[in-house]
Design a protein around this motif. Structure first.
Motif, PDB file in Angstrom:
ATOM      1  N   SER A 154       0.830  -1.198   0.000  1.00 21.59           N
ATOM      2  CA  SER A 154       0.000   0.000   0.000  1.00 21.59           C
ATOM      3  C   SER A 154       0.869   1.255   0.000  1.00 21.59           C
ATOM      4  CB  SER A 154      -0.919  -0.001   1.229  1.00 21.59           C
ATOM      5  OG  SER A 154      -1.662   1.192   1.294  1.00 21.59           O
ATOM      6  N   PRO A 155       0.595   2.217  -0.887  1.00 14.75           N
ATOM      7  CA  PRO A 155       1.389   3.462  -0.891  1.00 14.75           C
ATOM      8  C   PRO A 155       1.099   4.343   0.308  1.00 14.75           C
ATOM      9  CG  PRO A 155      -0.411   3.595  -2.483  1.00 14.75           C
ATOM     10  CD  PRO A 155      -0.396   2.195  -1.968  1.00 14.75           C
ATOM     11  N   VAL A 156      -0.024   4.114   0.948  1.00 19.38           N
ATOM     12  CA  VAL A 156      -0.385   4.924   2.109  1.00 19.38           C
ATOM     13  C   VAL A 156       0.492   4.577   3.304  1.00 19.38           C
ATOM     14  CG1 VAL A 156      -2.302   5.613   3.622  1.00 19.38           C
ATOM     15  CG2 VAL A 156      -2.730   5.020   1.227  1.00 19.38           C
ATOM     16  N   ALA A 157       0.978   3.331   3.345  1.00 19.89           N
ATOM     17  CA  ALA A 157       1.756   2.881   4.506  1.00 19.89           C
ATOM     18  C   ALA A 157       3.054   3.662   4.661  1.00 19.89           C
ATOM     19  CB  ALA A 157       2.051   1.396   4.376  1.00 19.89           C
ATOM     20  N   ASN A 158       3.704   4.015   3.547  1.00 19.33           N
ATOM     21  CA  ASN A 158       4.944   4.795   3.582  1.00 19.33           C
ATOM     22  C   ASN A 158       6.001   4.118   4.448  1.00 19.33           C
ATOM     23  OD1 ASN A 158       6.680   6.873   2.974  1.00 19.33           O
ATOM     24  ND2 ASN A 158       5.873   8.261   4.563  1.00 19.33           N
ATOM     25  N   LEU A 159       6.266   2.867   4.141  1.00 15.82           N
ATOM     26  CA  LEU A 159       7.238   2.105   4.911  1.00 15.82           C
ATOM     27  C   LEU A 159       8.648   2.352   4.382  1.00 15.82           C
ATOM     28  CD1 LEU A 159       5.267  -1.263   5.095  1.00 15.82           C
ATOM     29  CD2 LEU A 159       5.443   0.482   6.873  1.00 15.82           C
ATOM     30  N   THR A 160       9.573   2.576   5.313  1.00 10.67           N
ATOM     31  CA  THR A 160      10.967   2.815   4.928  1.00 10.67           C
ATOM     32  C   THR A 160      11.751   1.516   4.820  1.00 10.67           C
ATOM     33  OG1 THR A 160      11.517   3.119   7.273  1.00 10.67           O
ATOM     34  CG2 THR A 160      10.962   5.102   5.993  1.00 10.67           C
ATOM     35  N   ASN A 161      11.394   0.522   5.603  1.00 13.64           N
ATOM     36  CA  ASN A 161      12.116  -0.747   5.585  1.00 13.64           C
ATOM     37  C   ASN A 161      11.100  -1.883   5.693  1.00 13.64           C
ATOM     38  OD1 ASN A 161      14.011  -2.748   5.637  1.00 13.64           O
ATOM     39  ND2 ASN A 161      14.793  -2.274   7.694  1.00 13.64           N
ATOM     40  N   VAL A 162      10.757  -2.475   4.558  1.00 12.98           N
ATOM     41  CA  VAL A 162       9.754  -3.543   4.550  1.00 12.98           C
ATOM     42  C   VAL A 162      10.314  -4.845   5.105  1.00 12.98           C
ATOM     43  CG1 VAL A 162       8.464  -2.551   2.641  1.00 12.98           C
ATOM     44  CG2 VAL A 162      10.350  -4.135   2.166  1.00 12.98           C
ATOM     45  N   ASP A 163      11.645  -4.945   5.201  1.00 17.00           N
ATOM     46  CA  ASP A 163      12.248  -6.186   5.706  1.00 17.00           C
ATOM     47  C   ASP A 163      11.972  -6.405   7.190  1.00 17.00           C
ATOM     48  OD1 ASP A 163      13.284  -6.826   3.245  1.00 17.00           O
ATOM     49  OD2 ASP A 163      15.166  -5.742   3.594  1.00 17.00           O
ATOM     50  N   THR A 164      11.502  -5.379   7.870  1.00 15.94           N
ATOM     51  CA  THR A 164      11.176  -5.530   9.290  1.00 15.94           C
ATOM     52  C   THR A 164       9.779  -6.132   9.493  1.00 15.94           C
ATOM     53  OG1 THR A 164      10.317  -3.263   9.357  1.00 15.94           O
ATOM     54  CG2 THR A 164      12.644  -3.589   9.938  1.00 15.94           C
ATOM     55  N   ILE A 165       9.011  -6.224   8.431  1.00 19.71           N
ATOM     56  CA  ILE A 165       7.659  -6.800   8.517  1.00 19.71           C
ATOM     57  C   ILE A 165       7.762  -8.290   8.214  1.00 19.71           C
ATOM     58  CG2 ILE A 165       5.326  -6.757   7.594  1.00 19.71           C
ATOM     59  CD1 ILE A 165       5.719  -3.862   6.902  1.00 19.71           C
ATOM     60  N   CYS A 166       7.358  -9.104   9.176  1.00 17.44           N
ATOM     61  CA  CYS A 166       7.509 -10.560   9.040  1.00 17.44           C
ATOM     62  C   CYS A 166       6.224 -11.269   9.436  1.00 17.44           C
ATOM     63  CB  CYS A 166       8.659 -11.070   9.919  1.00 17.44           C
ATOM     64  SG  CYS A 166      10.267 -10.322   9.577  1.00 17.44           S
ATOM     65  N   VAL A 167       6.096 -12.465   8.949  1.00 23.19           N
ATOM     66  CA  VAL A 167       5.047 -13.394   9.381  1.00 23.19           C
ATOM     67  C   VAL A 167       5.740 -14.656   9.863  1.00 23.19           C
ATOM     68  CG1 VAL A 167       3.126 -14.858   8.658  1.00 23.19           C
ATOM     69  CG2 VAL A 167       3.271 -12.493   7.851  1.00 23.19           C
ATOM     70  N   ASP A 168       5.578 -14.950  11.148  1.00 27.38           N
ATOM     71  CA  ASP A 168       6.226 -16.108  11.758  1.00 27.38           C
ATOM     72  C   ASP A 168       5.187 -17.211  11.951  1.00 27.38           C
ATOM     73  OD1 ASP A 168       7.761 -17.925  13.126  1.00 27.38           O
ATOM     74  OD2 ASP A 168       8.676 -16.459  14.459  1.00 27.38           O
ATOM     75  N   ILE A 169       5.283 -18.260  11.159  1.00 23.92           N
ATOM     76  CA  ILE A 169       4.333 -19.365  11.231  1.00 23.92           C
ATOM     77  C   ILE A 169       4.498 -20.166  12.518  1.00 23.92           C
ATOM     78  CG2 ILE A 169       3.563 -21.484  10.062  1.00 23.92           C
ATOM     79  CD1 ILE A 169       2.807 -18.972   8.608  1.00 23.92           C
ATOM     80  N   ARG A 170       5.681 -20.126  13.090  1.00 22.83           N
ATOM     81  CA  ARG A 170       5.953 -20.932  14.293  1.00 22.83           C
ATOM     82  C   ARG A 170       5.104 -20.511  15.481  1.00 22.83           C
ATOM     83  NH1 ARG A 170      12.347 -19.904  14.116  1.00 22.83           N
ATOM     84  NH2 ARG A 170      11.439 -17.816  13.878  1.00 22.83           N
ATOM     85  N   GLN A 171       4.691 -19.253  15.525  1.00 26.84           N
ATOM     86  CA  GLN A 171       3.904 -18.787  16.669  1.00 26.84           C
ATOM     87  C   GLN A 171       2.497 -19.387  16.697  1.00 26.84           C
ATOM     88  OE1 GLN A 171       3.161 -14.583  16.508  1.00 26.84           O
ATOM     89  NE2 GLN A 171       2.733 -14.604  14.300  1.00 26.84           N
ATOM     90  N   TYR A 172       2.054 -19.932  15.573  1.00 32.50           N
ATOM     91  CA  TYR A 172       0.738 -20.568  15.534  1.00 32.50           C
ATOM     92  C   TYR A 172       0.794 -22.044  15.909  1.00 32.50           C
ATOM     93  CZ  TYR A 172      -0.464 -16.353  12.906  1.00 32.50           C
ATOM     94  OH  TYR A 172      -0.655 -15.051  12.512  1.00 32.50           O
ATOM     95  N   GLY A 173       1.992 -22.573  16.135  1.00 33.61           N
ATOM     96  CA  GLY A 173       2.132 -23.974  16.520  1.00 33.61           C
ATOM     97  C   GLY A 173       2.025 -24.948  15.369  1.00 33.61           C
ATOM     98  N   ILE A 174       2.075 -24.436  14.137  1.00 38.11           N
ATOM     99  CA  ILE A 174       1.968 -25.318  12.977  1.00 38.11           C
ATOM    100  C   ILE A 174       3.247 -26.110  12.789  1.00 38.11           C
ATOM    101  CG2 ILE A 174       1.597 -25.388  10.484  1.00 38.11           C
ATOM    102  CD1 ILE A 174      -0.032 -22.848  10.752  1.00 38.11           C
ATOM    103  N   ILE A 175       4.382 -25.438  12.962  1.00 38.13           N
ATOM    104  CA  ILE A 175       5.693 -26.079  12.870  1.00 38.13           C
ATOM    105  C   ILE A 175       6.462 -25.775  14.153  1.00 38.13           C
ATOM    106  CG2 ILE A 175       5.831 -26.072  10.358  1.00 38.13           C
ATOM    107  CD1 ILE A 175       7.404 -23.502  10.485  1.00 38.13           C
TER     108      ILE A 175
END
Length: 245
Positions: A154-175
């Motif tokens: 989204s251009p509205v977000a105006n993020l400077t560093n997208v690498d800091t945005i993560c999705v960690d599957i481990r927190q859901y207990g799947i793996i």
């Protein structure tokens, strides 16, 4: 009796509620089983390619997914037969309730069978409520990933560093927590959201959840129809006993 009157009499014995419930049940189970089976395969592919590249880390999850796919086969077969049986039972009880045919008489055995279907349908309805809730879990997980990817683009977000945005599957207990890499960040996460496996699995899970909801509604209609027919048959049996004396 003319042809028109005979047709009207036959149409009067059609259990329309059971017929609608059967069509809805077949459609819901087909959507849940078919879409769920393909979505589980796509989910496993996403995990193996992006979140858990060591086979031993998700070996248990693979076994669980394969078991669930076999269970799906059993659910489809069972409800195909159960829907036909309930529809046949609906034809019998509707004709007996409306007394359309003299040969359709209520018996103790028939009332016991009708009561058994009421109880069994009630149990299956409660079980499918659990299935409906369980099928919403992967929709929630995929929606979190999709909304995160949408926020990054989204251009509205105006993020400077997208690498800091993560999705960690481990927190859901799947793996397990020792699975590598276990999470996806930045452009890697965006690439996952753009894959055909993610797009297809996400929408198939939504359809499977809708199918489970349709099956719950179908079982609710079955419960109302079978309970009404059972109550009327029981009342008529008491009435017949009273008229004998």
């Amino acid at each position: 009796m003319g042809c028109f009157e005979c047709c009207i009499k036959c149409l009067g014995g059609v259990p329309y509620a059971s017929l609608v419930a059967t069509i809805l049940c077949f459609s819901g189970v087909a959507l849940f089983c078919g879409c769920g089976h393909v979505a589980l395969t796509g989910t496993l592919t996403i995990l193996e390619n992006h979140f858990s590249k060591v086979t031993s880390d998700h070996a248990m999850l693979t076994d669980v997914i394969q078991l669930m796919q076999y269970v799906i086969y059993g659910i489809a077969s069972f409800f195909f037969l159960y829907g036909i049986i309930l529809l046949a039972e609906g034809f019998y009880t509707t004709s007996a309730v409306k007394e359309l045919h003299s040969e359709f008489k209520t018996t103790i055995c028939g009332r016991c069978i009708s009561g058994m279907f009421v109880f069994l349908t009630y149990i299956l309805g409660i079980a499918w409520l659990g299935v409906f809730g369980f099928s919403a879990v992967p929709v929630f997980l995929f929606y979190n990933m999709w909304s995160t990817c949408t926020a990054m683009r989204s251009p509205v977000a105006n993020l400077t560093n997208v690498d800091t945005i993560c999705v960690d599957i481990r927190q859901y207990g799947i793996i397990p927590w020792n699975a590598a890499p276990g999470k996806a960040c930045g452009s890697t996460l965006g690439d996952i959201c753009n894959t055909s496996e993610f797009y297809l699995s996400y929408h198939l899970y939504i359809i499977a959840c809708a199918g489970a909801g349709a099956t719950v509604i179908a079982l609710l209609i079955y419960m109302m129809a079978t309970t009404y027919n059972f109550a009327v048959l029981k009342f008529k049996s008491r009435e017949d006993c009273c008229t004998k004396f």
